[in-house]
Design an enzyme around this catalytic site. Structure first.
Site, mmCIF file in Angstrom:
data_model
loop_
_atom_site.group_PDB
_atom_site.id
_atom_site.type_symbol
_atom_site.label_atom_id
_atom_site.label_comp_id
_atom_site.label_asym_id
_atom_site.label_seq_id
_atom_site.Cartn_x
_atom_site.Cartn_y
_atom_site.Cartn_z
ATOM 1 N N HIS A 147 0.821 -1.210 0.000
ATOM 2 C CA HIS A 147 0.000 0.000 0.000
ATOM 3 C C HIS A 147 0.856 1.261 0.000
ATOM 4 O O HIS A 147 1.677 1.467 0.906
ATOM 5 C CB HIS A 147 -0.894 -0.031 1.240
ATOM 6 C CG HIS A 147 -1.958 0.998 1.272
ATOM 7 N ND1 HIS A 147 -2.291 1.695 2.419
ATOM 8 C CD2 HIS A 147 -2.785 1.464 0.311
ATOM 9 C CE1 HIS A 147 -3.285 2.522 2.165
ATOM 10 N NE2 HIS A 147 -3.593 2.412 0.897
ATOM 11 N N HIS B 175 -1.864 11.286 -2.181
ATOM 12 C CA HIS B 175 -3.173 10.767 -1.817
ATOM 13 C C HIS B 175 -4.191 11.873 -1.594
ATOM 14 O O HIS B 175 -5.282 11.856 -2.165
ATOM 15 C CB HIS B 175 -3.068 9.908 -0.551
ATOM 16 C CG HIS B 175 -4.388 9.375 -0.093
ATOM 17 N ND1 HIS B 175 -5.239 10.086 0.737
ATOM 18 C CD2 HIS B 175 -5.019 8.200 -0.348
ATOM 19 C CE1 HIS B 175 -6.329 9.381 0.959
ATOM 20 N NE2 HIS B 175 -6.223 8.225 0.322
#
Length: 258
Positions: free
Chosen positions: A25, A67
């Site tokens: 991730h 992000h």
């Protein structure tokens, strides 16, 4: 005749799948500043050969990794990331927020990531993460740039997004690139939504995934992936349920296998 809802029926996933089962991730989970090159290097040091990361556009249309819509959490900048040109974004510190050891680590341009991954034969799941209001543009630009950067690669990146508009734009721009629909929670028409978008996979939060839902996706020809699993017991249960790919922060806990 309607299909049975038996969770054990047709549990074998459809067709060949070129991607590793274990996916790191944002590069290395939480062991390094997310979405930076040092994070990918850290994840690779634990044996990971596929990574997940977030891609958005600068004000001048450059694809880079971040992000959040805002800069504050993971960089030395302030405000909306998509409002700045890449020249300004490239000068920000994207490492000091994590720990002093990573101070000075810059934001990562998609071109640089592509070069690093391909030099090592690694795969990637690129989440299209548009600045609000730029969903269609981001999907189109990212797809076209990916097609150029990975033109000679045997295994192309898997493009995913929570934004159907971005996935549709990516499909229109480069239909041949594999795509996946991301879902924060299961909805009754989850499989239909993914297939209508021409996706090859559905990526669902692990709390909302189980054997019947995995089997439902498989019956429709989809691969079923999940995020973000950090507990061994949960990972074991999902693999037993027929899962095809697992995104994790715990690159230091799970030993990845092909």
């Amino acid at each position: 005749m309607p299909m049975t809802s038996d969770p054990h029926r047709e549990a074998t996933p459809p067709g060949p799948w070129p991607y590793p089962r274990w996916i790191a991730h944002r590069g290395a989970g939480k062991l390094a500043p997310e979405n930076t090159l040092v994070a990918f290097k850290r994840g690779a040091s634990y044996g990971y050969r596929m990574f997940e990361c977030d891609v958005k556009l600068s004000a001048d249309g450059e694809a880079f990794l971040l992000h959040d819509a805002e800069l504050e959490r993971t960089t030395s900048g302030r405000g909306l990331a998509g409002a700045l040109p890449w020249a300004d974004l490239s000068r920000l510190d994207a490492g000091a927020w994590h720990s002093p050891a990573f101070a000075g680590e810059p934001l990562l341009h998609l071109d640089a990531l592509a070069a690093w991954l391909q030099a090592r034969g690694h795969a990637v799941n690129l989440e299209i993460k548009p600045t609000p209001g730029t969903e269609r543009l981001t999907g189109e630009v990212v797809a076209r740039r990916v097609a150029q950067l990975w033109a000679d690669a045997e295994v192309k990146p898997l493009l995913s997004s929570f934004q159907p508009v971005a996935l549709a734009a990516a499909r229109e721009a480069v239909p041949s690139l594999p795509r996946a629909l991301l879902l924060a929670e299961w909805v009754p028409d989850a499989v239909a939504l993914a297939t209508d978008l021409g996706c090859v996979a559905l990526v669902v939060h692990h709390a909302d995934l189980d054997a019947p839902r995995i089997a439902e996706g498989h019956r429709a020809g989809l691969r079923m992936l999940t995020y973000t699993v950090n507990e061994p017991e949960r990972a074991t249960a999902l693999w037993a349920a027929g899962l095809d790919g697992l995104i994790t922060d715990r690159v230091d806990l799970f030993s990845p296998v092909p």
